[in-house]
Design an enzyme around this catalytic site. Sequence first.
Site, mmCIF file in Angstrom:
data_model
loop_
_atom_site.group_PDB
_atom_site.id
_atom_site.type_symbol
_atom_site.label_atom_id
_atom_site.label_comp_id
_atom_site.label_asym_id
_atom_site.label_seq_id
_atom_site.Cartn_x
_atom_site.Cartn_y
_atom_site.Cartn_z
ATOM 1 N N ARG A 110 -0.929 7.335 -1.830
ATOM 2 C CA ARG A 110 -1.604 6.134 -1.353
ATOM 3 C C ARG A 110 -3.008 6.059 -1.955
ATOM 4 O O ARG A 110 -3.656 7.081 -2.196
ATOM 5 C CB ARG A 110 -1.698 6.206 0.169
ATOM 6 C CG ARG A 110 -2.325 5.013 0.875
ATOM 7 C CD ARG A 110 -1.451 3.812 0.785
ATOM 8 N NE ARG A 110 -1.781 2.817 1.825
ATOM 9 C CZ ARG A 110 -1.656 1.521 1.663
ATOM 10 N NH1 ARG A 110 -1.219 1.045 0.525
ATOM 11 N NH2 ARG A 110 -1.927 0.690 2.652
ATOM 12 N N THR A 151 5.087 -5.468 -2.347
ATOM 13 C CA THR A 151 5.568 -4.098 -2.389
ATOM 14 C C THR A 151 6.934 -4.077 -3.053
ATOM 15 O O THR A 151 7.614 -5.088 -3.118
ATOM 16 C CB THR A 151 5.654 -3.568 -0.945
ATOM 17 O OG1 THR A 151 4.389 -3.744 -0.315
ATOM 18 C CG2 THR A 151 6.049 -2.118 -0.891
ATOM 19 N N THR A 155 3.217 -0.087 -4.074
ATOM 20 C CA THR A 155 2.658 -1.413 -3.847
ATOM 21 C C THR A 155 1.324 -1.636 -4.550
ATOM 22 O O THR A 155 0.602 -0.687 -4.869
ATOM 23 C CB THR A 155 2.452 -1.642 -2.334
ATOM 24 O OG1 THR A 155 2.051 -2.975 -2.086
ATOM 25 C CG2 THR A 155 1.429 -0.673 -1.767
#
Length: 569
Positions: free
Chosen positions: A104, A380, A398
């Site tokens: 992330r 995404t 994403t």
Amino acid sequence: MKTTYFYRCPFWIFTISLFLSLPLEIKAQIGWTKSYENGIVVTAEKHASEVGRRILKQGGNAIDAAVAVQFALAVTLPRAGNIGGGGFMVIHLEDGSSIALDFREKAPLKADKDMYIRDGQYVPKLSREGALASGVPGTVDGMVKALNKYGTLSLKEVIEPAIKLARNGYPLSYKQTETLNNYRKVLGKYEGTSRYFLKADSTKWKENEHFVQADLAKTLERIAKNGRAGFYEGHTADLIVKEMENQGGLISHKDLKAYESIWRTPVRTPFRDFNLHIMPPPSSGSIAIAQILNMLNPYNLKKLGFNSAKYIHLLTETMRRAFADRAHFLGDPDFVNIPQDKLLDSAYNKKRMKSFSWDTVSNSDKIDHGDIPFPESKETTHFSIVDEQGNAVAVTTTLNGNFGSKVAVDGAGFFLNNEMDDFTAEPSEPNMFGLIQGKANAIKSQKRMLSSMSPAIVTKNDSVRMVLGAAGGPRIITATLHNFLNMAVFEMPTQKANSAPRFHHQWMPDTLYYEEYTLSPDTQHSLEELGHKLKSIESSGQAHTIYIDETGIKYGAADPRGNGIVTGY
């Protein structure tokens, strides 16, 4: 109560109903659903699916194929596939072990909680468009790390197909031309973006037009040659930082060099005879799905009936409570003390349902988070892969919105994300997906923003039975949940489970969203009588699913709401 599933049909629902009535051999030719004995790949884009299949056929495992697919999607699905964003990967190995990789994005070192406040007012656009909206990208570090630990092929071998697609080009699909043309105005605001994604003569893109990305090919070549240093250092890093300086962003050389993806332990939750292994926080989907399933445990869902008014009412009330807890308790576990064990405790979730009534709806204004001591400090893509040896990979990645921040790095040819909008930019203010979020997800330097991405692998008797995940903001959580329940409870075939109409509730706003024309008038009336505020939507997420039967045959389903393709051998 009578429920009609296809009362009036928009085009995609009509297409699904027609498709499900076709003979199996015709279905197999269309591409939405196929079965294979050995390896299988389901992605949102046909070139990427084919890249994954080729990697498996040449001897690569599921991790090799996943890395190759990710880089291919960065070329052929620029609105969501990426090297300028981030995501999550869940791996289940043939030896029965599971692990999750968190790649992330992170807030830049100079980020702070007031970075989107101007003259005392929150300015939403700043976290949604432009360089200030971008977090430090994690995709490249994640792919290199996954390949180094579990792959069998070299980085050069798995990235070469993406390089060729970028250098030689590929024909644009109808959907790609439509998306690029629809975003012409905003893409034209940025010099690098205009150069790469708008036509020089200012005309619109046409279906099957050849699309070449020479600068992106060079960027990928630097990664193939130098690994993560080919992105986070050297020429590519210089180009990213230059773009930040030109556009008022915060990402620095120090941010890039310091970025590191993290191995985490999946959230494991049982339901009936299955075990779900789901991406843990900062994915909120794991806790939310586990809580919902825990709340549903006492009820006979099959007896209630698929998409009956009672089934929808019950499931909506569990969604409402899980999303209320999500807003308050969840964030980056490296910064926030998440009471995960308590949230997953059956006694706690039973208590959360004490206020549930079959006769009336709960009011979201009065459904707060649970009572746990707690120290507060759209676009995404998902793909699923299983190889011949039994290794399974679920990846959701994403840029956040379509084309992320809309800023493409000039000279490098790729979009940067707008993931900073997934933080709580301002308490009580909704983000671009309408989510209300709490202090646990407040902006802080080097922190990862909370996500709805929910890649999951489902086992039964220690064997992989499902690979799940979806795209679609917060609807990722409920789309993944629906697909699991459709197969685990209602015993639907893979494609029917993937295609079946969905509904969604996220606590705030207090609205029950349903895919248009999929509820009969009497079902709508029953739900409205209970107090539900209904709103129809065109679609609720795009899921790409694999199901493996007891004989080992692998069934793949691409979501007909998108352009996904199933392939394998």
